[in-house]
Design an enzyme around this catalytic site. Structure first.
Site, short mmCIF file in Angstrom:
data_model
loop_
_atom_site.label_atom_id
_atom_site.label_comp_id
_atom_site.label_asym_id
_atom_site.label_seq_id
_atom_site.Cartn_x
_atom_site.Cartn_y
_atom_site.Cartn_z
N THR A 265 0.84 -1.18 0.00
CA THR A 265 0.00 0.00 0.00
C THR A 265 0.88 1.24 0.00
OG1 THR A 265 -1.78 1.15 1.20
CG2 THR A 265 -0.16 -0.02 2.53
N CYS A 266 0.28 2.40 -0.28
CA CYS A 266 1.03 3.67 -0.27
C CYS A 266 0.01 4.79 -0.12
CB CYS A 266 1.88 3.80 -1.53
SG CYS A 266 0.94 3.75 -3.07
N GLY A 267 0.21 5.91 -0.81
CA GLY A 267 -0.74 6.99 -0.74
C GLY A 267 -1.91 6.82 -1.69
N TRP B 220 -3.85 4.41 0.98
CA TRP B 220 -4.23 5.27 2.09
C TRP B 220 -5.27 6.33 1.71
CZ3 TRP B 220 -4.07 4.18 6.88
CH2 TRP B 220 -4.29 5.17 7.85
#
Length: 282
Positions: free
Chosen positions: A241-243, A270
Site C-alpha cells: 500500500t502507499c498513498g 491510504w
C-alpha cells in the site's frame, strides 16, 4: 550485458532495451505522474525514446468514477484504451518515465494484472537512456492504428480494503506501506484533504525511496535486506500500500525482482483507507 529473456527480471538497462527493439516486436510506453519526488531530473527540455506512446494513468487508464486518484479501470475499459493506443497483445512492452523509476512500476503492475506477457521497465528511465548515448526525440508518437486488445485479468495481484480488514488482526497477511516514515507514523499530514494521518494497524513501513538510488533500483542483495522484516513471516502474502497506489508498485516490482511471488497491491491505498472512518488506524 546481453538480454536474457529466460530471466524472471522485469528490469532492463538501455543496452538490453536497444537489443530488444532491434530483434523483437517492441512497443515503448512513456508514463509520468505529477508527484513531488526526491529524484532531480537533469533534463532541460522534453525527451523521449523514439516511437514512444504515452500511457496516461492519471486521466485515461483510470476509473474516474471511483473517487480515488489512480484506481485501476475495468478490464473492458483497459482493453478499449489499449486498443485506441495501438497496443498489440503480442508485443513486448517496455515502460519508462522521466523521474527515474518512479511511475513506470505502476504501469508494469497494471499491464501484468491485465495479463500482458513480456512487460519490462527501463531501470533509470529516460535519463539512463540518454546517459547510455542513445538518441531521443522531442515528441511522443501520435500516429497509431487501432488494435483489438484483450485482457486476461489476474485478481490475485490486487487486494481490496475489505480483504485487508478481514485479516487485520489474525495476521494472515503482511501489509507493507511505501509512504515515508513521517506519514506512516502520522507526524506529517497527508497531502489529500479529508484523509487521516497514520497507518493501517499492524502494517510495516518500507519507504519506496530506500529501494531507489539515483533513479535506479538498488541491487537485489539490498532489496532482500530491506524486505527482511516483511519476509520473516514465512508463507504469508504481502499486501503493498502507499498513498494512492503508485509507489506501492515500486515495492511490488522490487519483490518480483528478488523472487517473491505471493504479493498483491492495495489499489485504493491510504487515499481510501485513511478517508473511511469505519476503518481503524494507528
Amino acid at each position: 550485458m546481453n538480454f536474457n529473456k529466460n530471466s524472471r527480471s522485469a528490469l532492463i538497462n538501455p543496452i538490453q532495451m536497444a537489443q530488444l527493439i532491434k530483434n523483437e516486436s517492441v512497443q515503448v510506453l512513456f508514463t509520468h505522474v505529477a508527484f513531488p519526488v526526491s529524484y532531480v531530473s537533469k533534463l532541460d527540455k522534453p525527451a523521449f525514446i523514439p516511437d514512444s506512446l504515452f500511457f496516461d494513468f492519471d486521466n485515461v487508464f483510470v476509473d474516474k468514477n471511483s473517487g480515488l486518484p489512480h484506481t485501476l479501470p475495468t478490464p473492458e475499459k483497459f482493453a478499449a484504451e489499449m486498443s485506441k493506443l495501438g497496443i498489440s497483445n503480442e508485443a513486448t512492452l517496455i515502460i519508462y518515465d522521466d523521474q527515474g523509476s518512479f511511475s513506470a512500476p505502476r504501469v508494469w503492475w497494471m499491464l501484468t494484472i491485465m495479463g500482458h506477457k513480456n512487460v519490462y521497465v527501463l531501470d533509470g528511465g529516460i535519463q539512463a537512456w540518454i546517459d547510455a548515448g542513445f538518441a531521443v526525440e522531442t515528441e511522443l508518437k501520435k500516429d497509431v492504428t487501432n488494435t483489438h486488445y484483450q485482457c486476461r485479468f489476474n485478481p490475485n495481484l490486487q487486494v481490496t480494503k475489505e480483504d485487508i480488514k478481514r485479516t487485520l488482526f489474525n495476521h494472515e497477511r503482511v501489509v507493507v506501506d511505501a509512504r515515508s516514515t513521517a506519514r506512516f507514523n502520522g507526524i506529517e499530514p497527508e497531502p489529500r484533504p479529508g484523509v487521516r494521518s497514520g497507518h493501517i494497524p499492524n502494517s510495516l513501513n518500507l519507504h519506496y525511496a530506500k529501494l531507489l538510488e539515483d533513479g535506479k533500483f538498488v541491487d537485489k542483495t539490498k532489496i532482500k535486506t530491506l524486505f527482511a522484516p516483511a519476509l520473516q513471516h514465512q508463507n504469508k502474502p504481502l499486501s503493498f500500500t502507499c498513498g494512492s497506489g503508485v509507489t506501492a508498485c515500486i515495492l511490488a516490482l522490487a519483490a518480483h525482482e528478488i523472487g517473491v511471488d505471493n504479493w498483491a497491491v492495495y489499489d485504493g491505498s491510504w487515499s481510501e483507507w485513511g478517508a473511511d472512518t469505519d476503518y481503524p488506524i494507528e
